[in-house]
Design a protein around this motif. Structure first.
Motif, PDB file in Angstrom:
ATOM      1  N   GLN A   1      -3.836  -5.073  -6.540  1.00  0.00           N
ATOM      2  CA  GLN A   1      -4.651  -4.200  -5.688  1.00  0.00           C
ATOM      3  C   GLN A   1      -6.134  -4.528  -5.761  1.00  0.00           C
ATOM      4  O   GLN A   1      -6.885  -4.244  -4.831  1.00  0.00           O
TER       5      GLN A   1
ATOM      6  N   ARG B   1       0.210   7.596  -8.165  1.00  0.00           N
ATOM      7  CA  ARG B   1      -1.103   6.956  -8.290  1.00  0.00           C
ATOM      8  C   ARG B   1      -1.639   7.157  -9.699  1.00  0.00           C
ATOM      9  O   ARG B   1      -1.227   8.078 -10.385  1.00  0.00           O
TER      10      ARG B   1
ATOM     11  N   SER C   1      -0.093  -4.312 -11.178  1.00  0.00           N
ATOM     12  CA  SER C   1      -0.528  -3.410 -10.104  1.00  0.00           C
ATOM     13  C   SER C   1      -2.038  -3.496  -9.907  1.00  0.00           C
ATOM     14  O   SER C   1      -2.529  -3.560  -8.777  1.00  0.00           O
ATOM     15  N   VAL C   2      -2.778  -3.511 -11.036  1.00  0.00           N
ATOM     16  CA  VAL C   2      -4.246  -3.564 -10.960  1.00  0.00           C
ATOM     17  C   VAL C   2      -4.699  -4.886 -10.348  1.00  0.00           C
ATOM     18  O   VAL C   2      -5.530  -4.912  -9.426  1.00  0.00           O
TER      19      VAL C   2
ATOM     20  N   SER D   1       0.820  -1.211   0.000  1.00  0.00           N
ATOM     21  CA  SER D   1       0.000   0.000   0.000  1.00  0.00           C
ATOM     22  C   SER D   1       0.855   1.263   0.000  1.00  0.00           C
ATOM     23  O   SER D   1       1.979   1.276   0.483  1.00  0.00           O
TER      24      SER D   1
ATOM     25  N   PHE E   1      -5.271   3.671  -7.986  1.00  0.00           N
ATOM     26  CA  PHE E   1      -4.338   2.626  -7.571  1.00  0.00           C
ATOM     27  C   PHE E   1      -2.918   3.182  -7.655  1.00  0.00           C
ATOM     28  O   PHE E   1      -2.670   4.192  -8.306  1.00  0.00           O
TER      29      PHE E   1
ATOM     30  N   HIS F   1      -8.067  -4.838  -2.353  1.00  0.00           N
ATOM     31  CA  HIS F   1      -9.295  -4.075  -2.098  1.00  0.00           C
ATOM     32  C   HIS F   1     -10.553  -4.933  -2.172  1.00  0.00           C
ATOM     33  O   HIS F   1     -11.667  -4.424  -2.206  1.00  0.00           O
TER      34      HIS F   1
END
Length: 729
Positions: free
Chosen positions: A474, A408, A470-471, A374, A509, A478
């Motif tokens: 996360q 981000r 990354s997507v 994070s 993200f 999440h």
């Protein structure tokens, strides 16, 4: 319950303190009043005082239930130092013999003992229950109370029986339960199990403002750790590893690189562990490399850094282990090395556990991943985990995310594309396959399922693999996706994922470039060099070598070989410890020839204002050292070299290379028993004479000079080893 003197008088008389810390006074008043009391107080907050002082002030004996023998001994020793007699505090556990146990019971029955520390296993023995029934118990303290909960990081089934046993010891005995880590879930569990729902709860802030939290990608981690420790000027630190094997390896590597370190884990005998703790307390050793077994039983206030070589299994574990830094309020740096592969390994270990245990473990582990990856203030995440709200502006840049905010990006469209694709594929594939489809990467699985013919194939090529990783990562963090560990990481849509497909919304993200771009490469272990070669210094070192060689009447290469001089000319070692880190320079050579070289380099560095590379080459003998020791022992026992090679699974060329490495670093080996068997005496003399006058130690030059038809490469190598060993070492 009679209170003999005022709290403050007793605090000063027993412990020499002028005032209480935090809520200590209210907690002590609560237990002295006979109330069940629940204390949640971070490491370093003064938890033990909350039951020690009321025990000393009360009639009867307080029973302290603790899972750690080392902690018991440490606290009993401290209390005896404060008290006038050794019988004031005792422990009752499996480490005592019959005579010692009898002495403890005699002191308790005579009323001299105010605190009796008991392990939960000892408490459940019927003979001890019968004994405790006959004494006047002032109250029971349950230390490390999080061990009661399956949701705690250190669950112990025997802790579940404590309430039942206390019920057998007498009626209305007050209980004080204490823990340094408790999430709201664990807190409820403890109160329910100990039947303390009506207890007074004292919860201190979990914020440790003096600690700096940092996560680093796990690449060249040993080099990073050595570089960091050497910058600490001898300050004390702890390194945590998940396995005993890794503990041993890291400790050995630190020692080889001039850092005094000792291993600590449950596989070592109790005496060794106690000696190791004492050496750390007495500053005879700078660093302890440990499994989580270390640190719970000692109170060293000036630990300046805690390094997690491996990410821990839970946030409670992480918090408790980092909490061993800076307990005096001074500097405390907490660095953890993170690699998704380590987390995958932990997840794999859980695969064979019972379903409920696996589900709990998976959720606890997910929190660790969330924390590591994070971009949110680390302190905010830790405190949120323990049910405490926190404004990150108060962090004062005391974590890496606040000090260097990460980039981000708007991820609404990307997340939608990922979730829709997973849905289209019937939730049957893992993250890697999804990324390959979107990025347009061919593999065998792609062809098997004809997914390279899907309209989505290559649709996200322009975004790049880093963004898709990354997507995906996360999306799991999440809770848009769940990862099915049983099915090798297949991704499933959660209810949040399904609702996002129906009604997408803006979401940001982080680009996790630190972790996504870094791959462990084959050159992670640095072999040599590191700085640019200084040709001027190299020339001076060669001149010095030549001068010493003439004085000693030996060829220059016997002193130090060229690769060693080249490394000196790029690393600038200016003391003996640093010189020993240069490849080809062992302890023997450093002591025999090193001093003038160090002197020359030091003078050169000062005169030319050289900015030395701080990260000296990591000298790695881990995994190789045991082989070298074994080879030396076998040669000492005069075992034939071909037999040694066979027993070690090596070919003769590889064995000879290992022997050359041992000898060129300064260890003397006597190979005459083998050489005399395989090479004629006349040939030996001829090769020996050649090396005596040679400018270089090249095997090829020797073969050309002596005649390739007359000598084999192996014979020349063996004679060079004999020559270097006899003249150089």
């Amino acid at each position: 319950m009679e209170v003999k003197k005022s709290l403050f008088d007793n605090l000063q008389n027993f412990f020499g303190f002028e005032k209480f810390k935090g809520e200590q006074e209210e907690i002590i008043t609560s237990i002295l009043s006979g109330n069940d009391t629940f204390v949640i107080m971070p490491t370093g907050g003064g938890k033990s005082m909350c039951y020690q002082l009321p025990a000393l002030m009360s009639d009867g004996t307080a029973i302290v239930i603790s899972p750690l023998i080392a902690l018991m001994k440490n606290q009993v020793d401290q209390l005896r130092a404060f008290g006038s007699t050794d019988s004031i505090a005792h422990f009752l556990n499996s480490s005592l013999n019959k005579t010692e146990t009898a002495k403890v019971k005699q002191d308790v029955l005579s009323g001299e003992t105010k605190l009796l520390y008991v392990a939960p296993e000892s408490l459940s023995k019927q003979e001890n229950i019968d004994f405790l029934r006959d004494i006047d118990i002032s109250f029971v303290a349950v230390d490390e109370a999080h061990c009661i909960s399956e949701w705690g990081h250190d669950f112990r089934p025997e802790y579940r029986k404590i309430r039942q046993i206390i019920g057998q010891l007498g009626e209305n005995i007050p209980i004080i339960a204490l823990t340094a880590t408790a999430t709201p879930k664990v807190q409820q569990d403890i109160q329910k199990n100990l039947q303390m729902q009506n207890s007074q709860v004292f919860k201190s802030s979990f914020n440790r403002p003096n600690l700096f939290y940092e996560i680093r990608p796990k690449k060249n981690e040993l080099k990073e750790i050595i570089k960091y420790i050497k910058s600490q000027n001898g300050k004390a630190g702890i390194i945590y590893c998940l396995s005993r094997k890794k503990v041993e390896e890291v400790a050995e590597t630190l020692n080889v690189n001039g850092i005094k370190a000792l291993p600590y884990h449950a596989g070592l005998d109790a005496n060794t562990r106690a000696t190791t703790q004492d050496k750390f307390l007495m500053e005879d050793v700078q660093v302890i490399v440990a499994t989580i077994a270390f640190g719970m039983g000692i109170d060293k206030p000036d630990v300046r850094f805690v390094i997690h070589y491996d990410m821990p299994k839970s946030m409670e574990g992480y918090y408790q282990e980092t909490g061993r830094a800076g307990r005096d309020g001074g500097e405390g740096n907490c660095i953890a090395f993170y690699d998704q592969k380590d987390i995958d390994k932990l997840a794999k270990f859980m695969k064979d556990k019972p379903v409920s245990e696996r589900e709990i473990g998976t959720q606890i582990l997910k929190e660790v991943i969330d924390y590591a990856e994070s971009s949110v203030c680390r302190r905010k995440q830790i405190l949120h985990y323990f049910g405490e709200s926190y404004n990150e502006s108060s962090c004062s840049n005391m974590c890496d995310n606040c000090r260097s905010p990460k980039e981000r990006f708007e991820a609404e469209a990307d997340l939608l594309a990922v979730l829709r694709l997973i849905n289209t594929l019937g939730e049957n594939f893992d993250a890697e396959h999804i990324i390959n489809i979107l990025a347009g990467l061919e593999d065998a699985e792609m062809n098997t399922f004809s997914h390279d013919e899907m309209p989505e194939f290559g649709s996200g090529k322009d975004r790049g693999v880093v963004i898709w990783k990354s997507v995906l990562r996360q999306a799991v963090i999440h809770n848009f996706l769940g990862k099915d560990i049983d099915s090798y990481g297949i991704l499933k849509l959660t209810k949040y994922g399904k609702s996002f497909i129906d009604a997408p919304y803006s979401i940001k993200f982080i680009i996790n470039t630190d972790f996504d771009k870094i791959k462990a490469s084959d050159d992670d272990e640095v072999k040599g060099g590191g700085g640019a070669l200084d040709d001027v210094l190299l020339g001076m070192l060669k001149d010095l070598r030549k001068k010493i060689a003439k004085q000693k009447n030996i060829p220059p290469f016997v002193i130090f070989q060229d690769p060693s001089l080249e490394e000196m000319a790029s690393q600038y070692p200016i003391n003996m410890d640093e010189l020993k880190q240069i490849s080809g320079v062992g302890n023997g050579k450093a002591m025999r020839y090193g001093a003038p070289f160090i002197e020359l380099i030091k003078k050169y560095v000062e005169e030319n204002d050289i900015d030395r590379p701080q990260d000296m080459v990591v000298k790695s003998t881990v995994n190789k050292s045991s082989l070298k020791v074994s080879i030396i022992q076998n040669i000492d026992r005069q075992i034939p070299l071909d037999d040694i090679a066979s027993s070690k699974g090596l070919g003769m060329p590889a064995l000879i290379q290992e022997i050359e490495s041992i000898v060129s670093s300064g260890t003397k080996l006597n190979l005459n028993y083998y050489i005399d068997d395989v090479i004629d005496e006349d040939k030996q003399d001829e090769v020996f004479d050649y090396f005596r006058t040679a400018e270089e130690d090249s095997i090829d030059l020797a073969l050309a000079e002596l005649g390739e038809g007359d000598y084999s490469r192996e014979e020349i190598q063996l004679m060079r080893i004999k020559f270097l060993s006899e003249l150089g070492n």
